[in-house]
Design a protein around this motif. Structure first.
Motif, short mmCIF file in Angstrom:
data_model
loop_
_atom_site.label_atom_id
_atom_site.label_comp_id
_atom_site.label_asym_id
_atom_site.label_seq_id
_atom_site.Cartn_x
_atom_site.Cartn_y
_atom_site.Cartn_z
N TYR A 1 -1.53 -4.22 -3.36
CA TYR A 1 -2.12 -4.40 -4.67
C TYR A 1 -1.48 -5.17 -5.81
O TYR A 1 -0.10 -5.12 -5.94
CB TYR A 1 -2.09 -3.04 -5.16
CG TYR A 1 -2.96 -1.87 -4.44
CD1 TYR A 1 -4.22 -1.63 -4.71
CD2 TYR A 1 -2.42 -1.21 -3.35
CE1 TYR A 1 -5.32 -0.77 -4.33
CE2 TYR A 1 -3.04 -0.49 -2.53
CZ TYR A 1 -4.42 -0.20 -3.08
OH TYR A 1 -5.28 0.63 -2.37
N ASN B 1 0.57 -1.20 0.09
CA ASN B 1 -0.03 0.12 -0.12
C ASN B 1 0.80 1.29 0.04
O ASN B 1 0.61 2.25 -0.72
CB ASN B 1 -0.96 -0.26 1.24
CG ASN B 1 -1.90 1.31 1.48
OD1 ASN B 1 -2.72 1.54 0.51
ND2 ASN B 1 -1.84 2.04 2.43
N GLN C 1 -1.76 -4.08 3.56
CA GLN C 1 -2.51 -3.94 2.58
C GLN C 1 -1.58 -4.31 1.04
O GLN C 1 -0.57 -3.48 1.13
CB GLN C 1 -3.47 -3.07 2.22
CG GLN C 1 -4.35 -3.03 1.14
CD GLN C 1 -5.35 -1.73 1.18
OE1 GLN C 1 -4.91 -0.59 0.86
NE2 GLN C 1 -6.27 -2.14 1.99
N LYS D 1 -6.84 -5.44 -4.30
CA LYS D 1 -6.34 -5.19 -3.08
C LYS D 1 -6.09 -6.59 -2.32
O LYS D 1 -7.00 -7.68 -2.60
CB LYS D 1 -7.43 -4.52 -2.23
CG LYS D 1 -7.26 -2.98 -2.29
CD LYS D 1 -8.22 -2.26 -1.22
CE LYS D 1 -8.10 -0.97 -1.49
NZ LYS D 1 -9.17 -0.27 -0.70
N ARG E 1 0.95 4.05 -2.91
CA ARG E 1 0.67 5.32 -2.77
C ARG E 1 1.93 6.28 -3.32
O ARG E 1 1.63 7.28 -4.07
CB ARG E 1 0.45 5.71 -1.23
CG ARG E 1 -0.76 5.13 -0.79
CD ARG E 1 -1.28 5.56 0.38
NE ARG E 1 -2.79 4.85 0.94
CZ ARG E 1 -3.69 5.21 0.20
NH1 ARG E 1 -4.02 6.23 -0.40
NH2 ARG E 1 -4.87 4.48 0.72
#
Length: 271
Positions: free
Chosen positions: A78, A24, A76, A67, A28
């Motif tokens: 991706y 995660n 988390q 996810k 980002r």
């Protein structure tokens, strides 16, 4: 909302195709990087909407950025998933037949275990029983290392587990091939291998360790969410990883734009 892909989306997808899976924090950072490089409109808390635009374009190609939660630390991730291939044959372009057979046997051991792990000793012992072509111990060790490097397996202190990438990409295969062994987490409803189980014989639900930690956080007298029996297991604690380490690891990968691994649609039997 504009649903057409821009250069920032294409750059994000290209990096996902190269890496296969990112966490995660990395996602980002990549989102921000792609928007800034291509002068796109960057909104920090809109990563999922940004990915939705990409997924809308990937749908006709039966691909999807999904996810996923790590069973080990609850972080988390991706992952770029090929929806047309749901079993181990997706790996056939990268591994020999005997290497794939070893992976299947490792998966058998991991799924059939009580704690979602298999020792290196048990897996290496399978190398001499392969039907395709036997592997010497040193060869098998190198193959296991490659599975870890390619993010299909995780290894810690000689114990192997299925990686987040593996569970995410092969979710349907695992549910189908191991339907009598695999249970689903009562909290997040995903496959639960590294988990705790209710000891009530009439219940027996499973919860991932991170899900256990979140569900029972702050409760001094934990009880099963399904049958209300006392939960006898030690409640694990998870400490969120610092973003700085993950950002540092990702800085060298975010510009990696190598082609995505190829896949094969050929079908093979489980064993």
């Amino acid at each position: 909302m504009n649903r057409s892909m821009g250069d920032s989306h294409r750059r994000f997808l290209q990096t996902m195709m190269s890496n296969g899976i990112i966490d995660n924090i990395q996602a980002r950072a990549l989102h921000q990087h792609c928007c800034e490089v291509h002068s796109g409109h960057y909104i920090p808390d809109k990563l999922d909407e940004f990915i939705d635009v990409i997924n809308a374009q990937l749908q006709p190609m039966f691909m999807n950025i999904r996810k996923a939660m790590s069973e080990e630390d609850g972080l988390q991730y991706y992952a770029l998933v090929n929806l047309t291939e749901t079993d181990i044959t997706r790996m056939s372009s990268d591994y020999a037949d005997n290497e794939l057979e070893l992976f299947r046997k490792a998966m058998d051991l991991i799924v059939d275990s009580e704690n979602g792990t298999a020792s290196s000793t048990d897996i290496l012992n399978c190398a001499d029983t392969l039907q395709t072509k036997k592997l010497r111990k040193k060869e098998a060790e190198l193959v296991l290392n490659k599975f870890v490097q390619d993010k299909w397996l995780n290894e810690k202190h000689g114990e192997y587990t299925l990686s987040t990438r593996c569970i995410t990409e092969m979710d349907q295969y695992i549910r189908t091939m191991y339907r009598d062994l695999v249970k689903i987490c009562h909290v997040c409803h995903n496959i639960a291998l590294q988990s705790q189980m209710c000891e009530n014989p009439g219940c027996g639900i499973k919860m991932h360790l991170p899900c256990v930690a979140r569900y029972f956080k702050g409760r001094s007298d934990p009880h099963c969410p399904a049958c209300s029996d006392f939960w006898p297991h030690e409640i694990p604690e998870f400490h969120r990883r610092q973003s700085q380490a993950s950002q540092s690891q990702f800085s060298s990968a975010k510009e990696n734009t190598a082609p995505a691994p190829s896949t094969s649609s050929s079908r093979r039997s489980r064993r």
